[in-house]
Write an enzyme that holds these catalytic residues in place. Structure first.
Site, mmCIF file in Angstrom:
data_model
loop_
_atom_site.group_PDB
_atom_site.id
_atom_site.type_symbol
_atom_site.label_atom_id
_atom_site.label_comp_id
_atom_site.label_asym_id
_atom_site.label_seq_id
_atom_site.Cartn_x
_atom_site.Cartn_y
_atom_site.Cartn_z
ATOM 1 N N MET A 1 0.819 -1.203 0.000
ATOM 2 C CA MET A 1 0.000 0.000 0.000
ATOM 3 C C MET A 1 0.855 1.257 0.000
ATOM 4 S SD MET A 1 -3.382 -0.394 -0.013
ATOM 5 C CE MET A 1 -4.209 0.912 0.929
ATOM 6 N N LYS B 1 -14.192 4.380 7.510
ATOM 7 C CA LYS B 1 -13.556 3.277 6.779
ATOM 8 C C LYS B 1 -13.950 1.927 7.396
ATOM 9 C CE LYS B 1 -10.677 1.075 4.049
ATOM 10 N NZ LYS B 1 -10.251 -0.091 4.790
ATOM 11 N N GLU C 1 -18.977 -3.945 3.453
ATOM 12 C CA GLU C 1 -18.314 -4.846 2.492
ATOM 13 C C GLU C 1 -18.501 -6.307 2.894
ATOM 14 O OE1 GLU C 1 -14.095 -3.766 1.880
ATOM 15 O OE2 GLU C 1 -13.682 -5.873 2.305
#
Lengths: 292, 292, 292, 292
Positions: free
Chosen positions: B11, B164, B171
């Site tokens: 990342m 988040k 999700e």
């Protein structure tokens, strides 16, 4: 009082025995000659005085339907058929109508008790006309446990099996409750003696119950249940309970979770979790475990 | 604009690259010398002009705490630390307070995008003071996808990671939704081509989504996912989402079910289902499956 | 190509329009004379050349059965009936058999698209014989969205409605996923702008989808949904999905939780929670809230 | 044996009474002078011979911490503090360490029994060193119910509260099980006498339990619970059980569903179902119910 019983498996034969002990006359029929008192359903019917009462104790579905079809032709107006099997409540109205055309009555009886019933009595949940149910009281009294509980005339035709079905749905969630708690206790290090924790709960707690007593019995036989696989069948009643809930728009989250846990327990691997693994791999490059 | 990045894993290094492509100066530090632009965190700080901005992109928990502790001693009043890792939102207030004592600012940034981020941009959910967030806008603009979406100043310190975290909770349940549907379709005989059913849904349906596109990609690689085990890890965010729900008395049945499905997927055998099997055996004489 | 359509409600009339725009000849019939192209089903059949194709687009259950019964008497061997309504997949085999006796073919088509279908096309999931499905391709091509998606020949008779049903089950859980996440974000103080968080997710995130776009539209109309009651109907498909799962012993925890949440949303008060309150009062002396 | 008790609410004062009835000397302290035997915690400590045993029975959290902090300064090496309140198990290790620094021992005791305890005894789940637990046996014996059950030394410090917490988690799911079954039975017409169905289950069934007895009591007071609102509080233990499950990656679907049902029962309207309604309106033009 006289009673015919059709189906002499473990349940049927124990019930025959318990009713006989109460002094009634029971004629039993089973396809397996060694178990049967008579050679045929016709002979069973022939041995009973009118008005006859025939208790059907065979597997739900085809077997029960077949016996009811045959009895419809053998019995006479005023006779009564009792379905004591695990039939779906929706079958009861159908059976009542089919028999009713010939003037034959129908009563449905949900029966709980299992292997302990012969000794301790069977809990009975009964649906049907008040008059017919009353006429059968001597049989119900013979079957039920001593004391004020264990028998209910729950309502109209179908109410007996419906009540028994809900009983089983509740049973699923209660078993799941103890099972979840047991797994969590077994998982943490600080709790060194889960079996004794369960045992201690048998008195003075909010969660004492017969199922808890059975759990302690099981843990006494195998403290960590290491000899068992975590594999559980489900009978029709659990499924039907959820279906009845859907029909009636009643949310049953705990009972349904318990049913699904059994479904999952029987899967070698979980297809849906393969898809989860595949998606994680797609978007995150997360490693997946390959099958061999 | 200048930025320091601490942590150059997959990342961090991709984010460094994307910010550089936008014309900014990025100094990256990683403990692994081959990945690092500088030899030490001190050298990274030394190469930046005040007021400095240092983006921390290391694993949540101890690693993040260690970097923040070190930066607290290296940075100066007016500098800003951005935590872009997967920290729990409850850590953010603590980190803001610890840095605030030295006059150092703190901004939390939840980052979504995974392996696709370098190319398509990273979605950013940011928490902190308006002024500091505005000062960092060139970096956020470089990281985010093109167009009007993909960046939000969600609220106060902690709001970025909280948002988040909830994103990840959603999700989990979306993935579970597709996975459950896929398993059911695969189970019935009449549906002969589940992969093509999924593919067809990619346009004109209510359930079209990027996750659905990924599911089709996965099925194109392995039509029945036969090569995968139904085994799914969970990251901290799913667990924290449920914990946050409990703290706030918000019912999250679908998200929690999705988390529990992952827990179960990682068990060789289910202890709780052993207890169910044991209880069924106790009261009903139901057969149990023995382990070998 | 010629097509008859029976049922010209919002869906049926828009579909007629979309097929006509593609250059086909459509004769529509509806019981409401103002909507109908012809005076009767017989007239509709009379206006089509053999082999005829008649698309039924009326409510599932009795209405569909009635139309199919009438068409069975009006149509000829070699003709085809397409059921495009929301019929339960278990009805499809029955309808296919009833029509098959007369040599009439049957194709089931699950249709997604709602109010957006006229403009963007309808996603179609189709079940039936390959040959008949192929013959209807011009109609399906007219209805479906542009591009490679939005149509699938899913399998045998029933596979179309089964696939559409599962689509809706997935839809329930996806909606629940966003709804749970939204409630949690709205509940915490630090997140000051939940609508903008949702908006930001529309690009670059794992959870971007058309449903998310719709959620943002809804929040743009009413930022905190203060004008709405938390009340949600459920159509048959959600219930059938759970029933199909039970038939097939497939655990569907997230989809079922979503269905139950809708059931609960429609209750003025929860009977089961009255029992919880009563039990707490019994064993703990916990205060209960009395109804007025 | 001598014992100090801190906190003389309903639980504490009943426990004092039960221990005194067994012939022990109990000195009780409460901030409310009318309830207290002594004027201060210091006076309580002064009245006990070393090694002293002080049972803390105040609300979990701040109140318990405050008392433990004070006792740490008042007690001497070799003395023992017992926390009999509903403390979170994670507090126990902390308290043990804080007291241990001064050589003071710590034992945690989960207590079940509620308003029925004085008469029937309290179930006790205890964690701590074997030696200290043994020394306290006379007190535990006085408190516990007659017979072989109702007391367990569950394991190390924390194991008592952990076991009691899991007990409560199981309790949640058992209550939910009966409540779901009751709602379903009440919903169908054929079952005319749900209360009598419940009563009948009290003997001879798999689901007989003390909670079932309480349910029958409640239905005897108010047959359809019409006087109650479906509103249920939750204590900390239910939430902590789920959090402990998450920490240990143990799936608890039924217990968690029961907790969430309580959360939902306390909402005037459901925010998440507003979002569901909004989404249905967006894609399907489904009518929504407006708030006034």
């Amino acid at each position: 009082m006289q009673l015919g019983i059709v189906g002499l498996g473990k349940m049927g034969s124990n019930m025959r025995e318990r009713i006989r002990r109460a002094g009634h006359t029971v004629v039993g029929y089973d396809r397996t000659p060694e178990l049967s008192d008579v050679k045929s359903l016709a002979e069973l019917v022939g041995q009973l005085d009118a008005p006859r009462h025939v208790w059907v104790m065979v597997p739900a579905g085809t077997a029960t339907q077949t016996v009811i079809d045959e009895l419809r032709d053998l019995l006479s107006p005023g006779d009564t058929v009792i379905d004591g099997g695990n039939s779906r409540w929706t079958d009861d109205e159908k059976h009542a109508a089919e028999l009713g055309v010939r003037g034959i009555g129908f009563v449905d009886a949900g029966v709980s008790g299992g292997v302990w019933g012969l000794e301790h009595g069977y809990a009975l949940m009964v649906g049907g006309d008040k008059e017919r149910v009353e006429r059968l009281r001597p049989v119900f009294d013979a079957l039920k446990p001593e004391g004020p509980y264990g028998f209910v005339h729950a309502g109209r035709v179908g109410a007996g099996h419906f009540s028994k079905m809900v009983h089983n749905g509740i049973e699923y969630a209660m078993m799941q409750a103890y099972a979840e708690g047991w797994e969590l206790l077994e998982k943490v290090d600080s709790v060194e003696n889960v079996r004794e924790v369960f045992r201690s709960w048998q008195e003075g707690t909010v969660i004492r119950s017969w199922l808890l007593d059975l759990a302690v019995n099981a843990l006494d036989e195998d403290q960590h249940l290491e000899g068992l696989r975590g594999y559980a069948e489900d009978s029709g009643e659990g499924r039907w309970t959820v279906e009845a809930a859907i029909d009636n728009a009643v949310p049953l989250p705990a009972i349904t979770a318990s049913l699904f846990a059994r479904f999952a327990s029987r899967q070698e691997d979980s297809p849906q979790m393969k898809m989860i693994a595949a998606l994680r791999n797609q978007f995150g490059g997360h490693a997946v475990e390959k099958t061999d």
